[in-house]
Design an enzyme around this catalytic site. Structure first.
Site, mmCIF file in Angstrom:
data_model
loop_
_atom_site.group_PDB
_atom_site.id
_atom_site.type_symbol
_atom_site.label_atom_id
_atom_site.label_comp_id
_atom_site.label_asym_id
_atom_site.label_seq_id
_atom_site.Cartn_x
_atom_site.Cartn_y
_atom_site.Cartn_z
ATOM 1 N N ASP A 1 -0.504 6.410 7.323
ATOM 2 C CA ASP A 1 -1.296 5.174 7.279
ATOM 3 C C ASP A 1 -0.417 3.954 7.520
ATOM 4 O OD1 ASP A 1 -0.152 5.738 4.688
ATOM 5 O OD2 ASP A 1 -1.406 4.166 3.833
ATOM 6 N N GLU B 1 -0.298 6.153 1.669
ATOM 7 C CA GLU B 1 0.916 5.701 0.991
ATOM 8 C C GLU B 1 0.882 4.201 0.757
ATOM 9 O OE1 GLU B 1 5.062 4.107 0.712
ATOM 10 O OE2 GLU B 1 3.505 3.666 2.171
#
Length: 386
Positions: free
Chosen positions: A74, A136
């Site tokens: 991400d 994350e």
């Protein structure tokens, strides 16, 4: 595909944390499958995101032990940022590759994927694992799901290299991040009848000041670790809401606070000091105004444990040997390294690019950094061949 081609492919996926990452994960899964490498996907509770874990077995088929190469898929939003190029189209200029996630941290993933054919051709005595996570950037939410799956499978690894951007330096520690939401409940009344109410904002303010007092204490008294750019534990309140009108005593106030603790400092002890103040001081005062007053504190899932790698760990020694970096580097930002460490897998942080380029408009990674990462991962794989 080479690393640059892989990076172009990965950047084209808009994996901003609010979006699904499945397109990118499935593309990686399919590319690995075409090379005979099976992947295990573990999904987020809502099903729209997934982690990928893949093992390149040793030459004798062994899957236990070896090293994990860990990265998150991400990226942070580009909203409101003034980019000179399309953030989701890799752009090369003056030895740099521009695009969202190039530094943080699709560059590392691209290098690892580009080298898979070489890894497979190498007669390795130990396996090499790829671990690519979701979410994350919003609190390291994906890695624990993947680690729990590995635990159920009984898969063990000797170490993990988390490829966050460090300029290919070996980072051995980072702070923990702990986030809490606090709701203060008082009693509403007309502001002309102040003694009949219990002002939630004012009592929230007392608690916020207590958080600041603790922050000041850590700053003035320590403990300290001068290897960090901010060498002490920090605390702060960064979000607050409350009240409905200027002439109404508010019955509710909500705020969020965080602290980033040095490794070795217990987050539970720090939070315990806040809760002791609430129980011993603040609530008794509130209940003199309103006997049903209450304070609720919720620990948010976006909690990141600190990391402190041991110089005795095999993965630390290996990373230092492969990079030649003998310095002691520690960072204040969080990574998934502490989660791997808590799962019994020693971890270090070492990856291409620099954190100063992450999260900003015109994020970039230097091509030289990708080249350095390629050399590092080749040597790492070679070390597994004995």
């Amino acid at each position: 595909m080479n690393a640059r081609e892989w990076l172009r492919t990965l950047v084209a996926f808009d994996t901003t944390s609010r979006n699904s990452n499945l397109g990118m994960i499935e593309a990686i899964r399919d590319a690995l499958a075409a090379q005979g490498v099976a992947s295990e996907l573990t999904y987020a509770p809502e099903g729209g995101k997934a982690n990928l874990f893949a093992t390149l077995p040793a030459h004798d088929g062994a899957v236990q032990g070896g090293i994990i190469l860990s990265g998150h898929t991400d990226v942070v939003p580009v909203d409101g940022q003034d980019w000179d190029s399309d953030p989701f189209c890799l752009t090369e200029k003056d030895g740099r590759l521009y695009g969202r996630g190039t530094a943080d941290m699709k560059g590392y993933i691209a290098v690892a994927l580009a080298l898979v054919p070489e890894f497979l051709a190498l007669k390795r005595a130990k396996p090499l694992h790829l671990a690519f996570s979701y979410d994350e950037e919003v609190g390291c939410l994906g890695a624990p799901v993947m680690l729990e799956a590995l635990k159920r499978r009984g898969l063990r690894a000797e170490g993990c290299v988390v490829g966050e951007p460090t300029g290919m330096r070996v980072v051995v520690a980072h702070k923990g991040m702990n986030l809490y939401r606090c709701r203060v409940h008082g009693k509403a009344a007309h502001s002309s009848l102040t003694p009949r109410g219990c002002n939630a904002i004012e009592y929230a303010a007392r608690l916020i000041c207590r958080v600041r007092d603790l922050a000041d204490e850590f700053r003035s008294r320590g403990p300290y670790d001068d290897c960090f750019d901010v060498p002490f534990t920090t605390m702060g309140t960064n979000l607050i809401a409350g009240g409905i009108a200027v002439n109404t005593i508010p019955d509710a106030c909500e705020f969020s606070y965080e602290f980033r603790n040095l490794p070795g400092m217990s987050p539970d002890e720090i939070q315990g000091r806040i809760e002791a103040y609430i129980q011993d001081d603040l609530l008794p005062r509130m209940r003199r105004d309103h006997d049903a007053a209450r304070i609720e504190i919720e620990a948010m899932p976006a909690a990141v444990p600190s990391l402190e790698a041991s110089e005795r760990d095999a993965v630390t020694r290996l990373a230092r040997a492969l990079t030649g970096d003998r310095g002691t580097a520690k960072v204040s930002y969080g990574t998934e390294g502490g989660q791997f460490q808590n799962a019994g897998i020693p971890a270090v942080i070492c990856g291409p690019g620099h954190i100063e380029q992450a999260h900003r408009a015109d994020e970039f990674i230097e091509i030289a950094q990708l080249d350095a990462c390629e050399a590092f991962l080749r040597r790492l794989a070679g070390s597994l061949a004995g």
